[in-house]
Design a protein around this motif. Structure first.
Motif, PDB file in Angstrom:
ATOM      1  N   THR A   1     -11.747  94.641  29.002  1.00  0.00           N
ATOM      2  CA  THR A   1     -11.564  96.006  29.325  1.00  0.00           C
ATOM      3  C   THR A   1     -11.621  96.586  27.809  1.00  0.00           C
ATOM      4  OG1 THR A   1      -9.918  95.633  31.271  1.00  0.00           O
ATOM      5  CG2 THR A   1      -9.931  97.657  29.864  1.00  0.00           C
TER       6      THR A   1
ATOM      7  N   PRO B   1     -13.146 106.950  32.750  1.00  0.00           N
ATOM      8  CA  PRO B   1     -11.822 106.982  31.553  1.00  0.00           C
ATOM      9  C   PRO B   1     -11.030 105.823  31.873  1.00  0.00           C
ATOM     10  CG  PRO B   1     -11.728 108.638  33.574  1.00  0.00           C
ATOM     11  CD  PRO B   1     -13.116 108.216  33.714  1.00  0.00           C
ATOM     12  N   LYS B   2     -10.164 106.022  30.786  1.00  0.00           N
ATOM     13  CA  LYS B   2      -9.363 104.650  30.775  1.00  0.00           C
ATOM     14  C   LYS B   2      -8.389 104.594  31.978  1.00  0.00           C
ATOM     15  CE  LYS B   2     -10.298 103.721  25.830  1.00  0.00           C
ATOM     16  NZ  LYS B   2      -9.616 103.759  24.395  1.00  0.00           N
TER      17      LYS B   2
ATOM     18  N   GLY C   1     -13.360 101.335  28.662  1.00  0.00           N
ATOM     19  CA  GLY C   1     -13.271 102.325  29.478  1.00  0.00           C
ATOM     20  C   GLY C   1     -12.348 101.895  30.807  1.00  0.00           C
ATOM     21  N   ALA C   2     -12.690 101.882  31.813  1.00  0.00           N
ATOM     22  CA  ALA C   2     -11.785 101.528  33.013  1.00  0.00           C
ATOM     23  C   ALA C   2     -10.893 100.132  32.812  1.00  0.00           C
ATOM     24  CB  ALA C   2     -12.428 101.939  34.108  1.00  0.00           C
TER      25      ALA C   2
ATOM     26  N   CYS D   1     -15.207  96.668  26.738  1.00  0.00           N
ATOM     27  CA  CYS D   1     -16.011  97.907  27.605  1.00  0.00           C
ATOM     28  C   CYS D   1     -15.468  99.050  27.047  1.00  0.00           C
ATOM     29  CB  CYS D   1     -16.135  97.836  29.086  1.00  0.00           C
ATOM     30  SG  CYS D   1     -16.926  96.104  29.651  1.00  0.00           S
TER      31      CYS D   1
ATOM     32  N   ALA E   1     -17.536 100.258  34.040  1.00  0.00           N
ATOM     33  CA  ALA E   1     -16.256 100.658  33.385  1.00  0.00           C
ATOM     34  C   ALA E   1     -16.431 101.780  32.085  1.00  0.00           C
ATOM     35  CB  ALA E   1     -15.592  99.405  32.721  1.00  0.00           C
ATOM     36  N   LYS E   2     -17.618 101.195  31.515  1.00  0.00           N
ATOM     37  CA  LYS E   2     -17.985 102.321  30.222  1.00  0.00           C
ATOM     38  C   LYS E   2     -18.418 103.656  30.549  1.00  0.00           C
ATOM     39  CE  LYS E   2     -20.096  98.113  27.835  1.00  0.00           C
ATOM     40  NZ  LYS E   2     -21.311  97.378  27.618  1.00  0.00           N
ATOM     41  N   THR E   3     -18.464 103.958  31.937  1.00  0.00           N
ATOM     42  CA  THR E   3     -18.816 105.505  32.480  1.00  0.00           C
ATOM     43  C   THR E   3     -17.348 106.265  32.641  1.00  0.00           C
ATOM     44  OG1 THR E   3     -19.176 104.825  34.502  1.00  0.00           O
ATOM     45  CG2 THR E   3     -20.998 104.666  33.232  1.00  0.00           C
TER      46      THR E   3
END
Length: 403
Positions: free
Chosen positions: A73, A374-375, A78-79, A76, A370-372
């Protein structure tokens, strides 16, 4: 309690919309009808339910956990990525979930032998394991190419007492293994039962295998709530025939806010024979006894396919996957061989988990997704199997120093 979708799908003839059904030679009509009737009866039998619960808890090691992939995570950025750890299920993949149940059904019907196909070997190993546990003979058909590629699983099957029969025609991979197994089964319908290894084939197998595999999403719903106090925003699984994907999707289908992604093998390119992306490039067609989406050559025959993952190089797909995509409930992701190898190494080195190459496709797509996002968003990946079977092939063909 099963959701309304699962209660109402497929219809009584095994159709998911226009997909599914049973297109088989007359000699197989009664055996498959007998299997359907036996399953409809046994699935409501309290003794069967208790036997299956016992086996899953005390032999398979269920429930398998959900793990937060913290390092992946962070990589990446992201998410949040979570993994449903089917690699920790006995034999190292999700396949035992339906194999134990199918062999209990076989014993209930009075059969002494089980027959099946296998691609990467995980279904073959799982069925050989179940057959050994319940004292049945086991015959596994496997493509000659896959026998060489997945040698550790071939050895395991033989040690477990199974007879492994190579499929030597055509491309010598999964489709040919299915052809070979069906041909053998036709000559043994009175003494053996065919145990299909995915949510494919004639009715009732797409329904039956989905039901047995749905234990994954049943567990995952409760487990994910423990982690996040809410359900996942996205659920991802690789698709060949599609048993691990249907299993992890099943109890989330009625949760309309959750995105469901089936990840197909894009292989080496877009040309026929370079990929196995059936839902993305296929058209309606009948193969192996069911109507679904399939990849076709210029003559309308099943096209040659390719994937680095031996368990997902199949020119068709489970009819329920075709239906769910058609009605817009699921989305299709794509993953190349190269992306799968990168994910294979990343998960190994960042999380200490060596995934099966098939599962690495789902991990690779999750990393991209995940990279696209938000966290505060979440992704649940079905890690359908471990990579012990693949390590020699990967190191020989994709050594770290050349990446």
């Amino acid at each position: 309690m099963m959701s309304s979708y699962l209660e109402n799908t497929p219809d009584k003839n095994g159709y998911f919309g226009k997909f599914g059904g049973s297109f088989i030679p007359p000699v197989l009509e009664k055996p498959f009808e007998d299997i359907k009737n036996a399953y409809e009866k046994i699935k409501k039998d309290p003794q069967f339910i208790e036997d299956l619960k016992y086996v899953r808890k005390h032999y398979q090691g269920r429930p398998t956990p959900i793990s937060f992939a913290k390092n992946l995570t962070q990589h990446c950025a992201g998410a949040k990525i979570y993994l449903k750890r089917e690699d920790l299920n006995h034999t190292g993949a999700h396949k035992l979930n339906h194999c134990m149940a199918e062999v209990i059904l076989a014993k209930h019907m009075g059969f002494k032998k089980v027959i099946a196909e296998t691609g990467a070997g995980q279904h073959g190993v799982a069925l050989a394991t179940a057959a050994a546990y319940f004292g049945l003979e086991c015959e596994i058909h496997m493509g000659e190419v896959d026998i060489k590629k997945e040698h550790p699983n071939v050895t395991r099957m033989k040690i477990l007492g199974a007879k492994v029969i190579p499929a030597t025609h055509g491309l010598k991979t999964l489709k040919e293994a299915v052809d070979s197994a069906f041909e053998s089964y036709i000559n043994q319908v009175d003494t053996a039962i065919y145990c299909i290894g995915s949510v494919v084939g004639p009715h009732p197998f797409p329904m039956m295998v989905r039901d047995f595999q749905s234990i994954m999403s049943l567990e995952a719903k409760e487990q994910f709530l423990e982690h996040e106090k809410k359900l996942p925003d996205n659920v991802i699984a690789c698709i060949g025939g599609g048993s691990n994907a249907m299993g992890i999707f099943a109890h989330f289908i009625d949760e309309e806010d959750i995105e469901l992604y089936g990840v197909e093998p894009m292989g080496k390119g877009e040309n026929i024979g370079e990929h196995s992306a059936t839902l993305s490039y296929g058209e309606e067609g009948i193969m192996h006894g069911f109507n679904s989406i399939m990849l076709k050559d210029a003559k309308g025959e099943p096209a040659p396919v390719h994937s680095i993952g031996s368990g997902i190089d199949y020119p068709s797909v489970g009819p329920e996957h075709a239906y769910l995509k058609e009605i817009g409930r699921t989305k299709v992701g794509l993953c190349t061989d190269e992306e799968a190898i990168t994910a294979f190494y990343k998960l190994s080195q960042l999380e200490g988990i060596i995934p099966a190459l098939e599962s690495a496709h789902a991990v690779a797509f999750a990393m991209k997704l995940a990279k696209t996002l938000p966290k505060d968003k979440t992704i649940l990946v079905n890690l359908s199997g471990r990579g012990d079977k693949d390590i020699d092939f990967v190191i020989e063909n994709y050594p770290l120093e050349k990446l």
